[in-house]
Design an enzyme around this catalytic site. Structure first.
Site, mmCIF file in Angstrom:
data_model
loop_
_atom_site.group_PDB
_atom_site.id
_atom_site.type_symbol
_atom_site.label_atom_id
_atom_site.label_comp_id
_atom_site.label_asym_id
_atom_site.label_seq_id
_atom_site.Cartn_x
_atom_site.Cartn_y
_atom_site.Cartn_z
ATOM 1 N N CYS A 53 0.865 -1.189 0.000
ATOM 2 C CA CYS A 53 0.000 0.000 0.000
ATOM 3 C C CYS A 53 0.899 1.235 0.000
ATOM 4 C CB CYS A 53 -0.910 -0.008 1.229
ATOM 5 S SG CYS A 53 -1.954 1.469 1.298
ATOM 6 N N CYS B 265 -3.211 7.370 -4.525
ATOM 7 C CA CYS B 265 -3.008 5.918 -4.443
ATOM 8 C C CYS B 265 -1.614 5.540 -4.948
ATOM 9 C CB CYS B 265 -4.079 5.179 -5.229
ATOM 10 S SG CYS B 265 -4.051 3.406 -4.931
HETATM 11 O O1 PYC Z 1 -1.881 4.018 -1.804
HETATM 12 O O2 PYC Z 1 -1.416 2.030 -2.595
HETATM 13 C C1 PYC Z 1 -2.180 2.826 -2.064
HETATM 14 C C2 PYC Z 1 -3.543 2.391 -1.711
HETATM 15 C C3 PYC Z 1 -4.102 1.169 -1.895
HETATM 16 C C4 PYC Z 1 -5.397 1.240 -1.423
HETATM 17 C C5 PYC Z 1 -5.609 2.489 -0.948
HETATM 18 N N1 PYC Z 1 -4.456 3.192 -1.141
#
Ligand code: PYC
Length: 332
Positions: free
Chosen positions: A90, A253
């Protein structure tokens, strides 16, 4: 009746929550962090749902436990917990974990400014800058990432037929870009992006066996990446990433940005050294870079870099009390 107690540092990375559990991690078996993840899922997943889901968490909640590393080249091992499950990797979580762990003296890197992380997806290197106690920024060098499937034909009720690319950046992401039946994430409400994302995820998992070529335990789609034109000055692209039943990532993300870099590299749209400033649904930014080229089981791949910032918002002592009918959380 038992009460299980956890101490946590709460914070966020570019708007998305991170709950770092500093006391209460269960003892796990396994020779690698990937094996420990499987042991956690088999025996302690109730801790994840109790700490992440309502009423102690919420749809977006995401966090981690820390462990001693299983490999000599790492300082600390990370077990990611989230409303969607136990992720192999993550990105926003890692930026938050590194910030909180360094600021609170929970880990001591062998080399100041660099923390080597043993994650279930592989080794991740975090370089951070600090002014006094405060961590200002964290840049991850992520696991090898690659375009897995191109122009996959899908059909969902709200949009009809779509073509999506599926890329890996520590998790698998279908990436929905502008095309005949979809223009921009800005055309939809957050609730619509969630509903359409759930349908697309279910469609892909029902029709395709999506498996990491080197690790069969990393399989299936948990997230969906809707894309659009950016609004924040300096951004090159925007995304809204669905995870869990109802969460849209408030950060751009980290693993999703890695997957987007890999997708663009796989399509010949980016090359080593190129930069993608990626913007989230709330306008916060990660800087993505293609650090190097590599191969994963014969597939052309990249080593992505992802940089962002995080902040501590408070300290939380959480009780999972068996007397509570909702001790293991719920999802509405
Ligand atoms: O930042 O990799 C990330 C992530 C995965 C799910 C929510 N954030």
């Amino acid at each position: 009746m038992a009460v299980t107690e956890f101490e946590c540092i709460d914070g966020h990375t570019c708007g998305n929550p991170v709950r770092l559990v500093t006391k209460g991690a269960p003892e796990l078996t396994g020779n690698t962090q990937a094996e420990r993840r499987l042991d956690f899922l088999a025996r302690y997943d109730w801790m994840r749902t109790g700490l992440m889901d309502e009423p102690r968490g919420h749809a977006q909640m995401s966090g981690a436990f820390l462990y001693p590393p299983t490999r000599d080249d790492c300082d600390v091992a990370v077990l990611y917990i989230e409303t969607s499950g136990c992720l192999p990797m993550c990105g926003h979580g890692t930026i938050g974990v590194v910030t909180m762990a360094i600021e609170h003296g929970i880990v001591t890197p062998k080399t100041p400014g660099v923390l080597n992380l043993d994650t279930p997806a592989g080794k991740v290197v975090a370089e951070y800058t600090q002014v006094g106690r405060k961590v200002q920024s964290v840049k991850l060098t992520n696991v090898p990432s690659f375009l897995y499937m191109k122009d996959v034909e899908v059909e969902i009720a709200a949009l009809g037929k779509l073509k999506v690319d599926i890329a890996y950046g520590g998790n698998f992401y279908p990436i929905v870009e502008a095309q005949q039946n979809y223009r921009d994430m800005a055309d939809y409400t957050p609730a619509q992006l969630v509903a359409m994302g759930n349908e697309l995820r279910d469609y892909l998992n029902a029709h395709f066996d999506i498996v990491h070529p080197l690790d069969a335990n990393i399989r299936g789609v948990r997230h969906v990446q809707w894309t659009g034109a950016p609004k924040t000055p300096g951004s090159h692209a925007a995304n809204a990433v669905l995870y869990g039943a109802a969460a849209l990532d408030r950060s751009p993300c980290g693993t999703g940005t890695s997957a987007r870099l890999a997708q663009r590299y796989g399509r010949g749209l980016m090359q080593a050294g190129d930069v993608l400033v990626h913007e989230s649904i709330i306008g916060s930014q990660f800087t993505g870079t293609i650090e190097a080229e590599c191969e994963v089981a014969g597939i052309p791949a990249i080593i992505p870099g992802v940089a962002g910032w995080a902040i501590t918002t408070g300290y939380n002592r959480i009780l999972l009390d068996d007397a509570d009918p909702y001790v293991h959380g719920f999802v509405v």
